[in-house]
Design a protein around this motif. Structure first.
Motif, PDB file in Angstrom:
ATOM      1  N   LYS A  87      11.178  26.215  52.807  1.00  0.00           N
ATOM      2  CA  LYS A  87      11.229  24.888  53.433  1.00  0.00           C
ATOM      3  C   LYS A  87      10.647  24.951  54.850  1.00  0.00           C
ATOM      4  CE  LYS A  87      14.376  21.074  54.311  1.00  0.00           C
ATOM      5  NZ  LYS A  87      15.747  20.603  54.321  1.00  0.00           N
ATOM      6  N   ARG A  88      11.057  25.983  55.616  1.00  0.00           N
ATOM      7  CA  ARG A  88      10.595  26.107  56.993  1.00  0.00           C
ATOM      8  C   ARG A  88       9.076  26.297  57.074  1.00  0.00           C
ATOM      9  NH1 ARG A  88      13.146  30.163  61.483  1.00  0.00           N
ATOM     10  NH2 ARG A  88      14.928  28.845  61.074  1.00  0.00           N
ATOM     11  N   LEU A  89       8.502  27.077  56.145  1.00  0.00           N
ATOM     12  CA  LEU A  89       7.070  27.400  56.207  1.00  0.00           C
ATOM     13  C   LEU A  89       6.219  26.562  55.251  1.00  0.00           C
ATOM     14  CD1 LEU A  89       7.274  31.300  56.457  1.00  0.00           C
ATOM     15  CD2 LEU A  89       7.078  29.642  58.313  1.00  0.00           C
ATOM     16  N   ASN A  90       6.880  25.586  54.587  1.00  0.00           N
ATOM     17  CA  ASN A  90       6.174  24.722  53.654  1.00  0.00           C
ATOM     18  C   ASN A  90       5.483  25.535  52.545  1.00  0.00           C
ATOM     19  OD1 ASN A  90       5.479  22.216  52.665  1.00  0.00           O
ATOM     20  ND2 ASN A  90       3.576  22.115  53.860  1.00  0.00           N
ATOM     21  N   LEU A  91       6.275  26.425  51.931  1.00  0.00           N
ATOM     22  CA  LEU A  91       5.794  27.271  50.836  1.00  0.00           C
ATOM     23  C   LEU A  91       6.728  27.108  49.651  1.00  0.00           C
ATOM     24  CD1 LEU A  91       5.245  30.561  52.892  1.00  0.00           C
ATOM     25  CD2 LEU A  91       3.441  29.039  52.075  1.00  0.00           C
ATOM     26  N   SER A  92       6.295  27.633  48.506  1.00  0.00           N
ATOM     27  CA  SER A  92       7.187  27.607  47.342  1.00  0.00           C
ATOM     28  C   SER A  92       8.174  28.770  47.431  1.00  0.00           C
ATOM     29  CB  SER A  92       6.382  27.709  46.044  1.00  0.00           C
ATOM     30  OG  SER A  92       5.879  29.016  45.892  1.00  0.00           O
ATOM     31  N   ASP A  93       9.333  28.590  46.782  1.00  0.00           N
ATOM     32  CA  ASP A  93      10.332  29.672  46.736  1.00  0.00           C
ATOM     33  C   ASP A  93       9.712  30.939  46.143  1.00  0.00           C
ATOM     34  OD1 ASP A  93      12.027  27.701  47.597  1.00  0.00           O
ATOM     35  OD2 ASP A  93      13.426  27.846  45.910  1.00  0.00           O
ATOM     36  N   GLN A  94       8.906  30.731  45.094  1.00  0.00           N
ATOM     37  CA  GLN A  94       8.293  31.871  44.400  1.00  0.00           C
ATOM     38  C   GLN A  94       7.356  32.647  45.326  1.00  0.00           C
ATOM     39  OE1 GLN A  94       9.386  32.758  41.465  1.00  0.00           O
ATOM     40  NE2 GLN A  94       8.097  34.561  41.522  1.00  0.00           N
ATOM     41  N   THR A  95       6.604  31.946  46.159  1.00  0.00           N
ATOM     42  CA  THR A  95       5.700  32.603  47.120  1.00  0.00           C
ATOM     43  C   THR A  95       6.497  33.439  48.103  1.00  0.00           C
ATOM     44  OG1 THR A  95       4.089  30.826  46.935  1.00  0.00           O
ATOM     45  CG2 THR A  95       3.937  32.209  48.899  1.00  0.00           C
ATOM     46  N   VAL A  96       7.581  32.889  48.598  1.00  0.00           N
ATOM     47  CA  VAL A  96       8.430  33.612  49.553  1.00  0.00           C
ATOM     48  C   VAL A  96       9.001  34.862  48.895  1.00  0.00           C
ATOM     49  CG1 VAL A  96      10.573  33.523  50.882  1.00  0.00           C
ATOM     50  CG2 VAL A  96       8.988  31.591  50.927  1.00  0.00           C
ATOM     51  N   LYS A  97       9.539  34.699  47.697  1.00  0.00           N
ATOM     52  CA  LYS A  97      10.118  35.830  46.975  1.00  0.00           C
ATOM     53  C   LYS A  97       9.083  36.939  46.777  1.00  0.00           C
ATOM     54  CE  LYS A  97      12.448  37.014  42.661  1.00  0.00           C
ATOM     55  NZ  LYS A  97      12.897  36.548  41.356  1.00  0.00           N
ATOM     56  N   LYS A  98       7.879  36.542  46.354  1.00  0.00           N
ATOM     57  CA  LYS A  98       6.803  37.504  46.105  1.00  0.00           C
ATOM     58  C   LYS A  98       6.397  38.213  47.403  1.00  0.00           C
ATOM     59  CE  LYS A  98       3.996  39.246  43.085  1.00  0.00           C
ATOM     60  NZ  LYS A  98       4.549  40.270  42.214  1.00  0.00           N
ATOM     61  N   GLN A  99       6.327  37.499  48.503  1.00  0.00           N
ATOM     62  CA  GLN A  99       5.947  38.095  49.788  1.00  0.00           C
ATOM     63  C   GLN A  99       6.988  39.120  50.248  1.00  0.00           C
ATOM     64  OE1 GLN A  99       3.065  37.594  51.948  1.00  0.00           O
ATOM     65  NE2 GLN A  99       2.351  36.961  49.936  1.00  0.00           N
ATOM     66  N   VAL A 100       8.268  38.813  50.073  1.00  0.00           N
ATOM     67  CA  VAL A 100       9.330  39.751  50.441  1.00  0.00           C
ATOM     68  C   VAL A 100       9.242  40.997  49.569  1.00  0.00           C
ATOM     69  CG1 VAL A 100      11.835  40.126  50.495  1.00  0.00           C
ATOM     70  CG2 VAL A 100      10.875  37.992  51.383  1.00  0.00           C
TER      71      VAL A 100
END
Length: 194
Positions: free
Chosen positions: A156-169
């Motif tokens: 939400k903060r970076l205007n990305l999808s949850d899946q993108t965040v998960k993959k980046q981590v």
């Protein structure tokens, strides 16, 4: 006059013992690639292999007077290489065991009992690894691990999808963990990053 390449190993050793540089050159040329292949097979590190070979041949020249003419020169060189490699591997194992024991101590000890200098050093090493991440991946990883935000909050903060965040981590951990493991601090990542 016979060329040095025609001499037997025993003849070359006799000449070497008298300080004959050309006999040393012939021994070097005759055995370098064979010794390199044997040592590299054990160490799997090009630079370390070259260092070992250099040391073996340097010692051969320096200690030529101690060689018995009846020795099998190839066997003598191979034994020297094997002993040197075993010493390197033993030192490496001892260092690795020491690092692992430190990591285990850090993992299973109450943080307040840790030596603050060691703790700071470990955190600094991990921080350096985090700083090497690509900028966007680093930002997401820091929000996840340092700010303790959920994947949904970061998305939400970076205007990305949850899946993108998960993959980046996950990608960040895939990059950091092997680097930490190489330093023998594999358990520390669990301590620092839960």
């Amino acid at each position: 006059m016979a060329r040095y390449c025609e001499y037997s190993d025993n003849e070359l050793v006799d000449l070497l013992k008298s300080g004959d540089r050309l006999s040393f050159t012939e021994i070097y040329n005759r055995y370098w690639s064979l010794m390199y292949a044997q040592v590299y097979k054990m160490l799997r590190d090009e630079e370390e292999t070259k260092d070992v070979i250099q040391e073996i041949f340097s010692n051969l020249w320096i200690k030529a007077g101690d060689i018995k003419s009846s020795h099998n020169l190839g066997g003598l060189l191979y034994a020297a290489a094997r002993n040197k490699v075993l010493n390197i591997l033993e030192k490496s194992r001892v260092r690795s065991d020491y690092a692992k024991s430190i990591a285990a101590f850090v993992t299973y000890t109450d943080p307040e009992t840790l030596d603050k200098l060691d703790e700071k050093r470990l955190i600094l090493i991990i921080e350096q690894e985090i700083q090497r991440l690509p900028p966007k991946m680093r930002e997401i990883f820091e929000l996840s691990r340092k700010d303790d935000l959920s994947h949904k909050e970061i998305a939400k903060r970076l205007n990305l999808s949850d899946q993108t965040v998960k993959k980046q981590v996950q990608n960040a951990l895939k990059i950091i963990k092997p680097r930490i493991n190489q330093m023998g601090l594999s358990m520390v990542i669990l301590f620092i990053f839960r």
